[in-house]
Write a protein that holds these residues in place. Structure first.
Motif, PDB file in Angstrom:
ATOM      1  N   ALA A   8     -52.366 -12.703  15.904  1.00  0.00           N
ATOM      2  CA  ALA A   8     -52.276 -13.830  14.974  1.00  0.00           C
ATOM      3  C   ALA A   8     -51.358 -14.940  15.462  1.00  0.00           C
ATOM      4  CB  ALA A   8     -51.797 -13.347  13.608  1.00  0.00           C
ATOM      5  N   THR A   9     -50.417 -14.629  16.354  1.00  0.00           N
ATOM      6  CA  THR A   9     -49.510 -15.673  16.841  1.00  0.00           C
ATOM      7  C   THR A   9     -49.989 -16.288  18.148  1.00  0.00           C
ATOM      8  OG1 THR A   9     -48.143 -14.007  17.949  1.00  0.00           O
ATOM      9  CG2 THR A   9     -47.498 -14.651  15.722  1.00  0.00           C
ATOM     10  N   GLY A  10     -51.215 -15.987  18.559  1.00  0.00           N
ATOM     11  CA  GLY A  10     -51.746 -16.531  19.791  1.00  0.00           C
ATOM     12  C   GLY A  10     -52.331 -17.919  19.602  1.00  0.00           C
ATOM     13  N   PHE A  11     -52.743 -18.523  20.715  1.00  0.00           N
ATOM     14  CA  PHE A  11     -53.281 -19.886  20.708  1.00  0.00           C
ATOM     15  C   PHE A  11     -54.506 -19.982  19.805  1.00  0.00           C
ATOM     16  CE2 PHE A  11     -55.849 -23.268  22.933  1.00  0.00           C
ATOM     17  CZ  PHE A  11     -55.022 -24.328  22.599  1.00  0.00           C
ATOM     18  N   LEU A  12     -55.405 -19.020  19.898  1.00  0.00           N
ATOM     19  CA  LEU A  12     -56.557 -18.963  18.990  1.00  0.00           C
ATOM     20  C   LEU A  12     -56.190 -18.290  17.676  1.00  0.00           C
ATOM     21  CD1 LEU A  12     -59.587 -19.092  18.231  1.00  0.00           C
ATOM     22  CD2 LEU A  12     -59.870 -16.941  19.518  1.00  0.00           C
ATOM     23  N   GLY A  13     -55.375 -17.235  17.738  1.00  0.00           N
ATOM     24  CA  GLY A  13     -55.101 -16.423  16.567  1.00  0.00           C
ATOM     25  C   GLY A  13     -54.531 -17.184  15.398  1.00  0.00           C
ATOM     26  N   ILE A  14     -53.615 -18.126  15.639  1.00  0.00           N
ATOM     27  CA  ILE A  14     -53.008 -18.853  14.530  1.00  0.00           C
ATOM     28  C   ILE A  14     -54.053 -19.698  13.808  1.00  0.00           C
ATOM     29  CG2 ILE A  14     -52.263 -20.806  15.962  1.00  0.00           C
ATOM     30  CD1 ILE A  14     -50.412 -19.252  12.945  1.00  0.00           C
ATOM     31  N   HIS A  15     -55.060 -20.192  14.551  1.00  0.00           N
ATOM     32  CA  HIS A  15     -56.141 -20.953  13.928  1.00  0.00           C
ATOM     33  C   HIS A  15     -57.088 -20.030  13.167  1.00  0.00           C
ATOM     34  CE1 HIS A  15     -55.130 -24.833  15.762  1.00  0.00           C
ATOM     35  NE2 HIS A  15     -54.797 -24.129  16.838  1.00  0.00           N
ATOM     36  N   LEU A  16     -57.300 -18.824  13.679  1.00  0.00           N
ATOM     37  CA  LEU A  16     -58.095 -17.851  12.939  1.00  0.00           C
ATOM     38  C   LEU A  16     -57.427 -17.489  11.620  1.00  0.00           C
ATOM     39  CD1 LEU A  16     -59.339 -15.400  15.734  1.00  0.00           C
ATOM     40  CD2 LEU A  16     -60.742 -16.931  14.338  1.00  0.00           C
ATOM     41  N   VAL A  17     -56.109 -17.349  11.651  1.00  0.00           N
ATOM     42  CA  VAL A  17     -55.377 -17.059  10.413  1.00  0.00           C
ATOM     43  C   VAL A  17     -55.649 -18.141   9.370  1.00  0.00           C
ATOM     44  CG1 VAL A  17     -53.065 -16.970   9.390  1.00  0.00           C
ATOM     45  CG2 VAL A  17     -53.572 -15.651  11.446  1.00  0.00           C
ATOM     46  N   ARG A  18     -55.592 -19.392   9.803  1.00  0.00           N
ATOM     47  CA  ARG A  18     -55.818 -20.491   8.852  1.00  0.00           C
ATOM     48  C   ARG A  18     -57.232 -20.444   8.274  1.00  0.00           C
ATOM     49  NH1 ARG A  18     -54.806 -26.988   9.865  1.00  0.00           N
ATOM     50  NH2 ARG A  18     -54.794 -27.545   7.656  1.00  0.00           N
ATOM     51  N   GLU A  19     -58.215 -20.221   9.140  1.00  0.00           N
ATOM     52  CA  GLU A  19     -59.600 -20.181   8.670  1.00  0.00           C
ATOM     53  C   GLU A  19     -59.852 -18.976   7.768  1.00  0.00           C
ATOM     54  OE1 GLU A  19     -61.850 -22.557   9.095  1.00  0.00           O
ATOM     55  OE2 GLU A  19     -60.388 -23.741  10.216  1.00  0.00           O
ATOM     56  N   LEU A  20     -59.274 -17.834   8.103  1.00  0.00           N
ATOM     57  CA  LEU A  20     -59.476 -16.632   7.295  1.00  0.00           C
ATOM     58  C   LEU A  20     -58.788 -16.747   5.944  1.00  0.00           C
ATOM     59  CD1 LEU A  20     -59.131 -13.941  10.107  1.00  0.00           C
ATOM     60  CD2 LEU A  20     -61.203 -14.450   8.786  1.00  0.00           C
ATOM     61  N   LEU A  21     -57.639 -17.396   5.914  1.00  0.00           N
ATOM     62  CA  LEU A  21     -56.948 -17.574   4.630  1.00  0.00           C
ATOM     63  C   LEU A  21     -57.704 -18.526   3.714  1.00  0.00           C
ATOM     64  CD1 LEU A  21     -53.164 -17.685   5.593  1.00  0.00           C
ATOM     65  CD2 LEU A  21     -54.392 -15.874   4.368  1.00  0.00           C
TER      66      LEU A  21
END
Length: 374
Positions: A8-21
Motif C-alpha cells: 500500500a505504500t508503494g508507487f502504485l499501491g498508494i493510488h490503489l488505496v485511494r481507488e479502493l477506498l
C-alpha cells in the motif's frame, strides 16, 4: 466486502488505496513495518495525492494495518491470528514487490516470488475463498523486443533484460499454477511503465523514472572525468539503442483506476490476465531526453558500442533501466482490458494527459549529482 492489500505504500499501491477506498468503507493493509509507522507513512503519501485533510484523518478509522512478513510461514503471524485474518478476507490485492531492476535474483525472488507464495497461502487458508488480484508487470515478456505480446502470453524463451523481469515471470507462473491446482479465480494485472507528473514535497514512493535518474546521476558522479571546459559542457555517451524504438508509459493514477474497474467487471475465466497500458506508445527518445535534461550528458544511440569505451560509457551500458529497453519495438495487446472496460474510459473519464518531456520532468527533482535526491 472485506478487502486486503499488500504494497500500500508503494508507487502504485498508494493510488490503489485511494481507488479502493472510493469503493469500500475499510481496507485491511498488510504492512512490513509496525502499524503506527506505516500509518504515518500512508497518511503522508495520501496527503500528497491532493486529498483533503479530512480524508487523510479518516485513514485512521478506514485502514486496519496488520504487520506481517510475506516471506515467513504464516506471514509471521501466530496460527490463530493467521487463520482469523484469512477468514475475514473477500478480496486480496497483492501489489507489494521489489522493483529493483539492478537487484540480484535471490533478493528479488525473496520478495517477488516468496512474497507471492505467502499471499496465496493466506488466500487458500480462508473460508471465504477470496479472489486474488495479482499485480505483475508487462515486462514478464522479457527480452522479446518485436511483435505483439498477447495478454495470455507467458513465455521465457526470449530470456529477460534483468532479474526483476525473471522474478516477476516466475511469480506469474506460480499464480497460474496455484489457480489451476485449487480451482481459484485470479486476476493478473500487468501494468507498463508507470509515471506521473505529480511532484511530492517530501519523501515518496519510488518513481521508476526517478530511480533511473538517481542511478544515472550516481554513475556520472563515479565515472565522469573532470571537465576541462567552462559552463554547461556535456559529456557524450554512446548507448546501444534504436531511434525508432518505443515504450509504453501509463500515468499511475490511471493505472490504479483501470485496475479497480477491471476488478469490478467480474470474472471471465479461471485466470484473467490484463495488460494495463496506454493506448499509444512513446518514443524511447523521451527517456534519453529526460536524462539529458537533468544530467550533463549527451546521449547518442548507436547500433553497437565501438571500442574503446570510456569508463562512463561502460558503466552506462550496464544500467539495467536502459540496457535493452532502448531496443523495444513490441506492442502490448490489451484487447481483453479494453473489452472489460467497455472499449475505453467513458465520457466521465478525463482524457489521458499527453506524456511528453514536460510531463515527466514535472515530477522530478534534481538528482543527487545536482544537489538533491529525487
Amino acid at each position: 466486502m472485506t478487502v486486503a492489500i499488500t504494497g500500500a505504500t508503494g508507487f502504485l499501491g498508494i493510488h490503489l488505496v485511494r481507488e479502493l477506498l472510493a469503493e469500500h468503507d475499510e481496507l485491511i493493509v498488510l504492512v512490513r513495518s509496525s502499524g503506527p509507522t506505516a500509518l504515518r507513512r500512508l497518511m503522508r503519501f495520501y496527503a500528497e495525492l491532493g486529498t483533503t485533510p479530512a480524508e487523510v484523518r479518516d485513514l485512521r478509522t478506514r485502514l486496519r494495518l496488520v504487520p506481517v512478513d510475506l516471506t515467513a510461514p504464516g506471514l509471521g503471524l501466530r496460527p490463530p491470528a493467521f487463520r482469523a485474518l484469512a477468514d475475514e478476507i473477500d478480496a486480496l490485492w497483492h501489489s507489494a514487490g521489489d522493483t529493483d531492476l539492478g537487484g540480484g535474483l535471490a533478493d528479488l525472488r525473496r520478495t517477488n516470488l516468496d512474497g507471492t507464495r505467502g499471499v496465496l497461502a493466506l488466500a487458500l487458508a480462508g473460508e471465504r475463498r477470496p479472489r486474488v488480484y495479482h499485480v505483475s508487470t508487462a515486462f514478464v515478456a522479457g527480452r522479446r523486443r518485436h511483435g505483439t505480446v498477447e495478454e495470455d502470453d507467458l513465455d521465457d524463451s526470449h530470456g529477460f533484460e534483468n532479474f526483476y523481469e525473471q522474478s516477476k515471470f516466475e511469480a506469474e507462473v506460480l499464480v497460474r499454477r496455484w489457480a489451476t491446482e485449487h480451482a481459484r479465480p485470479v486476476a493478473v494485472l500487468r501494468p507498463s511503465v508507470l509515471v506521473t507528473d505529480r511532484a511530492f514535497r517530501g519523501p515518496r514512493p519510488g518513481h521508476p523514472v526517478g530511480i533511473l535518474l538517481r542511478r544515472m546521476a550516481d554513475t556520472v558522479r563515479q565515472h565522469q572525468e573532470p571537465s576541462t571546459g567552462r559552463g554547461s559542457a556535456r559529456t557524450e555517451v554512446r548507448v546501444v539503442g534504436d531511434h525508432e524504438a518505443r515504450l509504453n508509459f501509463l500515468p499511475v493514477e490511471k493505472a490504479a483506476r483501470m485496475m479497480v474497474r477491471l476488478a469490478a467487471s467480474g470474472t471471465t475465466g479461471l485466470v484473467d490476465t490484463y495488460h494495463v497500458v496506454a493506448r499509444d506508445d512513446v518514443s524511447v527518445l523521451l527517456l534519453t531526453g529526460l536524462v539529458e535534461r537533468f544530467l550533463p550528458l549527451r546521449i547518442r544511440l548507436v547500433s553497437e558500442l565501438p571500442a574503446p569505451l570510456s569508463a562512463l560509457e561502460f558503466a552506462t551500458s550496464l544500467q539495467p533501466a536502459l540496457a535493452g529497453y532502448l531496443l523495444h519495438h513490441r506492442r502490448l495487446d490489451a484487447s481483453r482490458t479494453w473489452s472489460r472496460l467497455g472499449g475505453t474510459a467513458g465520457t466521465s473519464e478525463p482524457s489521458p494527459p499527453r506524456i511528453d518531456l514536460d510531463y515527466l520532468s514535472a515530477a522530478m527533482r534534481r538528482p543527487p549529482l545536482l544537489g538533491a535526491s529525487d
